[in-house]
Design a protein around this motif. Structure first.
Motif, mmCIF file in Angstrom:
data_model
loop_
_atom_site.group_PDB
_atom_site.id
_atom_site.type_symbol
_atom_site.label_atom_id
_atom_site.label_comp_id
_atom_site.label_asym_id
_atom_site.label_seq_id
_atom_site.Cartn_x
_atom_site.Cartn_y
_atom_site.Cartn_z
ATOM 1 N N PHE A 143 89.785 79.633 -50.012
ATOM 2 C CA PHE A 143 88.634 79.463 -50.712
ATOM 3 C C PHE A 143 88.714 79.496 -52.284
ATOM 4 O O PHE A 143 87.803 78.695 -52.840
ATOM 5 N N VAL A 144 89.796 79.916 -52.957
ATOM 6 C CA VAL A 144 89.663 80.136 -54.447
ATOM 7 C C VAL A 144 90.950 79.203 -54.636
ATOM 8 O O VAL A 144 91.964 79.596 -54.288
ATOM 9 N N HIS A 145 90.915 78.249 -55.911
ATOM 10 C CA HIS A 145 91.634 77.273 -56.075
ATOM 11 C C HIS A 145 91.698 77.037 -57.616
ATOM 12 O O HIS A 145 90.658 77.331 -58.149
ATOM 13 N N PRO A 146 92.806 76.572 -58.010
ATOM 14 C CA PRO A 146 92.679 76.269 -59.687
ATOM 15 C C PRO A 146 91.588 75.363 -60.137
ATOM 16 O O PRO A 146 91.232 75.208 -61.345
ATOM 17 N N GLY A 147 91.335 74.277 -59.221
ATOM 18 C CA GLY A 147 90.195 73.452 -59.699
ATOM 19 C C GLY A 147 88.749 73.996 -59.803
ATOM 20 O O GLY A 147 87.801 73.410 -60.098
ATOM 21 N N ARG A 161 76.266 85.117 -47.706
ATOM 22 C CA ARG A 161 76.699 86.186 -46.820
ATOM 23 C C ARG A 161 78.213 86.515 -47.256
ATOM 24 O O ARG A 161 78.954 85.675 -47.952
ATOM 25 N N GLY A 162 78.631 87.797 -47.195
ATOM 26 C CA GLY A 162 79.914 88.228 -47.299
ATOM 27 C C GLY A 162 81.160 87.629 -46.890
ATOM 28 O O GLY A 162 81.017 87.383 -45.605
ATOM 29 N N LEU A 163 82.288 87.573 -47.378
ATOM 30 C CA LEU A 163 83.701 87.059 -46.729
ATOM 31 C C LEU A 163 84.722 88.135 -46.900
ATOM 32 O O LEU A 163 84.744 88.519 -48.042
ATOM 33 N N ASN A 164 85.305 88.508 -45.715
ATOM 34 C CA ASN A 164 86.301 89.770 -45.897
ATOM 35 C C ASN A 164 87.708 89.272 -45.915
ATOM 36 O O ASN A 164 88.686 89.772 -45.481
ATOM 37 N N THR A 165 87.922 88.140 -47.022
ATOM 38 C CA THR A 165 89.302 87.527 -46.829
ATOM 39 C C THR A 165 90.229 88.641 -47.458
ATOM 40 O O THR A 165 89.927 89.365 -48.169
ATOM 41 N N ALA A 166 91.374 88.114 -47.539
ATOM 42 C CA ALA A 166 92.642 88.854 -48.143
ATOM 43 C C ALA A 166 93.629 87.824 -48.571
ATOM 44 O O ALA A 166 93.853 87.042 -48.144
ATOM 45 N N THR A 167 94.386 88.219 -49.601
ATOM 46 C CA THR A 167 95.197 87.502 -50.263
ATOM 47 C C THR A 167 96.915 87.560 -49.282
ATOM 48 O O THR A 167 96.859 88.505 -48.752
ATOM 49 N N ARG A 243 96.846 101.414 -51.737
ATOM 50 C CA ARG A 243 96.058 101.019 -53.046
ATOM 51 C C ARG A 243 94.875 100.120 -52.323
ATOM 52 O O ARG A 243 94.769 99.827 -51.136
ATOM 53 N N ALA A 244 93.854 99.915 -53.185
ATOM 54 C CA ALA A 244 92.816 98.849 -53.114
ATOM 55 C C ALA A 244 93.529 97.718 -52.845
ATOM 56 O O ALA A 244 94.003 96.848 -53.767
ATOM 57 N N PRO A 245 92.759 96.733 -51.906
ATOM 58 C CA PRO A 245 93.265 95.258 -51.755
ATOM 59 C C PRO A 245 92.621 94.619 -52.950
ATOM 60 O O PRO A 245 91.971 94.917 -53.587
ATOM 61 N N THR A 246 93.420 93.681 -53.342
ATOM 62 C CA THR A 246 93.026 92.514 -54.526
ATOM 63 C C THR A 246 91.667 92.016 -54.350
ATOM 64 O O THR A 246 91.252 91.485 -53.253
ATOM 65 N N GLY A 247 90.757 92.241 -55.204
ATOM 66 C CA GLY A 247 89.511 91.788 -55.067
ATOM 67 C C GLY A 247 89.344 89.982 -55.583
ATOM 68 O O GLY A 247 90.405 89.690 -56.370
ATOM 69 N N ILE A 248 88.150 89.609 -55.540
ATOM 70 C CA ILE A 248 88.190 87.995 -56.012
ATOM 71 C C ILE A 248 88.310 88.073 -57.428
ATOM 72 O O ILE A 248 88.686 86.866 -57.662
ATOM 73 N N ALA A 249 87.816 88.590 -57.984
ATOM 74 C CA ALA A 249 87.817 88.511 -59.563
ATOM 75 C C ALA A 249 89.473 88.452 -59.866
ATOM 76 O O ALA A 249 89.843 87.644 -60.793
ATOM 77 N N VAL A 251 91.819 87.672 -58.139
ATOM 78 C CA VAL A 251 92.314 86.264 -57.478
ATOM 79 C C VAL A 251 92.055 85.289 -58.444
ATOM 80 O O VAL A 251 92.729 84.193 -58.498
ATOM 81 N N LEU A 252 90.591 85.117 -58.873
ATOM 82 C CA LEU A 252 90.264 84.056 -59.643
ATOM 83 C C LEU A 252 91.142 83.985 -60.970
ATOM 84 O O LEU A 252 91.327 82.827 -61.356
ATOM 85 N N ARG A 253 91.221 85.160 -61.417
ATOM 86 C CA ARG A 253 91.870 85.113 -62.792
ATOM 87 C C ARG A 253 93.532 84.567 -62.528
ATOM 88 O O ARG A 253 93.929 83.959 -63.254
ATOM 89 N N ALA A 254 94.132 85.061 -61.353
ATOM 90 C CA ALA A 254 95.299 84.446 -61.083
ATOM 91 C C ALA A 254 95.396 83.147 -60.848
ATOM 92 O O ALA A 254 96.380 82.411 -61.362
ATOM 93 N N ALA A 255 94.223 82.317 -60.135
ATOM 94 C CA ALA A 255 94.313 81.119 -59.771
ATOM 95 C C ALA A 255 93.934 80.285 -60.951
ATOM 96 O O ALA A 255 94.190 78.844 -60.805
#
Length: 257
Positions: A143-147, A161-167, A243-249, A251-255
């Motif tokens: 769902f999250v990509h560099p573009g 609605r929410g998405l419970n995805t994980a890296t 630890r807490a799983p990686t959040g969307i923010a 992931v977005l920074r890394a992408a």
């Protein structure tokens, strides 16, 4: 920490490579075996030829293995996928623990992506050997990509609605934890990442959000989200990670680096 010989199938795939890297942070290379179709693509650990369509190759590859991670086949046809998994399950008759990368919700029969995973879980249980089910959610990377930052607006058909995805990295670390420590026999872990929404993602990107279902296969995933079927939350992934799983923010920074 266990001292068993650990094998990972599909070890040159996107998830498998990450599992190997995580294992090598936890155990000596001498304890790790990569089971792959092309051993020449593996560095740093013992590589053995193993093909899901060649049962004899799997039997040879699993010799002396105490703990095995069966990474699900990328085959799209459910019947063939289950047949490949059965080949691996049968070949692993001497393995002490079989961990399988299943799918969230595969504890119940269902259509689509769930079908093959439920059948595989059933086959594993029928063998009566120690197992661990790792029920992964959809990958955040789908769902999250560099573009994304170049888009003038963000659209989705999720209804907010929410998405419970994980890296993949978090799921690989969870699998490595199961393989390298004890106490996971007979367990089924329902792995979920922190909930996020498309409106939230649009806010992080600083762009407008609009409801518009995407074309192609992603429309199915967005439909699941809109129906609230991707909002389930458990503490299993956090527990395995410590630890807490990686959040969307993050992931977005890394992408977008």
């Amino acid at each position: 920490m266990t001292t068993d010989l650990i094998a990972v199938t599909g070890a040159t795939g996107a998830l498998g490579r990450l599992v190997l890297a995580e294992l090598l942070r936890r155990v000596p290379p001498s304890r790790v075996v990569a089971v792959v179709r092309d051993p020449g693509r593996v560095d740093g650990v013992e590589a053995r030829h193993g093909d899901y369509d060649e049962p004899e190759s799997l039997r040879r590859a699993f010799e002396g293995v105490d703990r095995l991670l069966l990474i699900s086949s990328p085959e799209l046809d459910p019947a063939r996928r289950v047949a490949q998994h059965r080949n691996a399950i049968d070949a692993a008759s001497g393995v002490g623990l079989l961990a399988y990368t299943s799918f969230l919700g595969a504890d119940e029969p269902g259509p689509g992506v769930t079908e093959a995973h439920h059948a595989t879980e059933t086959a594993i249980r029928e063998r009566g050997r120690p197992y661990t089910m790792l029920r992964n959610p959809f990958y955040t990377e789908a769902f999250v990509h560099p573009g994304l930052p170049a888009l003038p607006e963000l659209t989705s058909g999720t209804g907010g609605r929410g998405l419970n995805t994980a890296t993949r990295a978090d799921l690989a670390a969870a699998a490595a934890a199961v393989l390298s420590t004890g106490g996971h026999e007979g367990r089924a872990y329902d792995l979920t990442g922190p909930l996020w929404t498309y409106p939230q993602l649009a806010g992080l990107l600083g762009v407008a959000y609009r409801e518009q279902p995407p074309p192609g296969p992603m429309a199915y995933l967005h439909g699941l989200a809109k129906a609230g079927r991707l909002e389930r939350q458990t503490g299993d992934l956090e527990s395995l990670l410590g630890r807490a799983p990686t959040g969307i923010a993050e992931v977005l920074r890394a992408a977008t680096r």
